[in-house]
Design an enzyme around this catalytic site. Structure first.
Site, short mmCIF file in Angstrom:
data_model
loop_
_atom_site.label_atom_id
_atom_site.label_comp_id
_atom_site.label_asym_id
_atom_site.label_seq_id
_atom_site.Cartn_x
_atom_site.Cartn_y
_atom_site.Cartn_z
N SER A 52 0.87 -1.18 0.00
CA SER A 52 0.00 0.00 0.00
C SER A 52 0.91 1.23 0.00
CB SER A 52 -0.87 0.01 1.26
OG SER A 52 -1.32 1.34 1.50
N ASP A 68 -4.92 3.03 -2.35
CA ASP A 68 -6.06 3.26 -1.45
C ASP A 68 -6.78 4.53 -1.88
OD1 ASP A 68 -3.84 1.97 0.81
OD2 ASP A 68 -5.86 1.15 0.66
N GLY A 106 -1.23 2.76 9.34
CA GLY A 106 -0.59 2.82 10.65
C GLY A 106 -1.46 2.42 11.82
N ASP A 161 -5.74 -6.67 4.92
CA ASP A 161 -5.23 -5.31 4.75
C ASP A 161 -5.45 -4.54 6.05
OD1 ASP A 161 -6.17 -2.57 2.47
OD2 ASP A 161 -4.73 -2.68 4.11
C1 DX5 Z 1 -6.97 1.49 5.40
C2 DX5 Z 1 -5.94 1.17 4.35
C3 DX5 Z 1 -4.69 0.65 5.04
C4 DX5 Z 1 -3.49 0.53 4.16
C5 DX5 Z 1 -2.40 -0.26 4.84
O1 DX5 Z 1 -8.09 2.06 4.83
O2 DX5 Z 1 -6.47 0.22 3.43
O3 DX5 Z 1 -5.01 -0.59 5.59
O4 DX5 Z 1 -3.86 -0.08 2.99
O5 DX5 Z 1 -2.13 0.36 6.03
P1 DX5 Z 1 -1.11 -0.21 7.13
O6 DX5 Z 1 -0.34 -1.38 6.55
O7 DX5 Z 1 -0.21 0.98 7.40
O8 DX5 Z 1 -1.97 -0.60 8.28
#
Ligand code: DX5
Length: 227
Positions: A8, A35, A145, A175
Site C-alpha cells: 500500500s 487506497d 498505521g 489489509d
Molecule cells: C486502510 C488502508 C490501510 C493501508 C495499509 O483504509 O487500506 O489498511 O492499505 O495500512 P497499514 O499497513 O499501514 O496498516
C-alpha cells in the site's frame, strides 16, 4: 498464488510516488495497492485515477485499486484505464453488488470485494462466482498505521472455508496492521495475500522488510524475490 505481498502506498512518500513504485518493485513486492478514499465512506481523501495513471510507467508490478468510495460504479472504468488490473469495491458501498462485480469483469479487470471488520461474510456468499479476490479488512478503513484487529482471524478462517467450498481460485487478502510481527497470524488463519503499508516505510528499506515478512511466513533465511 501463495503468499503474495502487496504494497500500500498510502503512507509512502507522496511527493515521490513514481520513484516509490520503482523502488517497491526492486524490493520484491508482488503488486501495489492504491487506497482510493472519498472523504465520505471513510474520513479521509486520497488519490484519484490521474495519479495512478501517472505512476503506471514507473513499474511493471500489477496495480490494484482499493475503492473506499460510496457508489463506485461511475468511476470503475477510469481506474481500469489508469492501469489497475484488479478493482476492489466495498460491499458496504454497492447497492447492486452483483451488477457492480459483473461490470468490473466487463471492463476486463479482476473483481475484488472488501469487507469492513463489522461486515459479516454473508455479504459475499451469493457473489462468490464473480470474485477473483476477497479482502478481509483487519483495520477500520481510512488510515494507515493502525493496529491489526486479531478478532478478524475467525472471519479469515471462515472465508478460507467459503473459498475452498466454492471450488474457485479466489485470493484471500488481508489489509491493515500487517507487519513482520503480525503477518503469521492471518497467514495461519488462511490468508494468502497481504497488503502492507506503513510497516514497509518505517525503516527506510522496503527490501529488508520484505525479507522480514517472508521469514515470518516461514521462508528460509534467503527468501526468494517476487516471481
Ligand atoms: C486502510 C488502508 C490501510 C493501508 C495499509 O483504509 O487500506 O489498511 O492499505 O495500512 P497499514 O499497513 O499501514 O496498516
Amino acid at each position: 498464488m501463495k503468499n503474495q505481498l502487496v504494497a500500500s502506498v498510502l503512507n509512502a512518500d507522496l511527493g515521490r510516488l513514481g520513484e516509490v513504485c520503482t523502488i517497491l518493485e526492486g524490493a520484491g513486492l508482488n503488486a501495489i495497492q492504491w487506497d482510493v478514499m472519498d472523504g465520505h465512506f471513510v474520513p479521509n481523501l486520497t488519490v484519484g485515477a490521474g495519479v495512478i495513471a501517472a505512476c503506471r510507467p514507473a513499474t511493471g508490478l500489477p496495480f490494484e485499486a482499493h475503492l473506499m468510495i460510496d457508489a463506485p460504479e461511475p468511476y470503475l472504468a477510469e481506474y481500469v484505464e489508469a492501469g489497475c488490473e484488479t478493482i476492489i469495491v466495498h460491499a458496504e458501498t454497492c447497492t447492486h453488488l452483483h451488477r457492480t462485480l459483473d461490470l468490473i469483469h466487463d471492463l476486463g479487470a479482476k473483481a475484488g470485494l472488501a469487507l469492513n471488520p463489522s461486515t459479516p461474510l454473508d455479504a459475499c456468499v451469493h457473489v462468490m462466482d464473480l470474485l477473483d479476490l476477497l479482502l478481509v479488512m483487519t483495520v477500520n478503513p481510512g488510515f494507515g498505521g493502525q493496529s491489526y484487529i486479531e478478532t478478524m482471524e475467525s472471519k479469515i478462517a471462515a472465508a478460507r472455508n467459503l473459498i475452498e467450498g466454492s471450488g474457485r481460485e479466489v485470493s484471500l487478502e488481508v489489509d491493515g496492521g500487517v507487519s513482520p510481527a503480525t503477518i503469521s497470524q492471518p497467514a495461519a488463519a488462511g490468508a494468502d495475500r497481504f497488503v502492507v503499508g506503513s510497516a514497509l516505510y518505517k525503516q527506510g528499506d522496503p527490501a529488508r522488510v520484505v525479507d522480514e515478512l517472508k521469514l515470518s511466513l516461514g521462508y528460509s533465511s534467503n527468501p526468494p524475490r517476487a516471481e
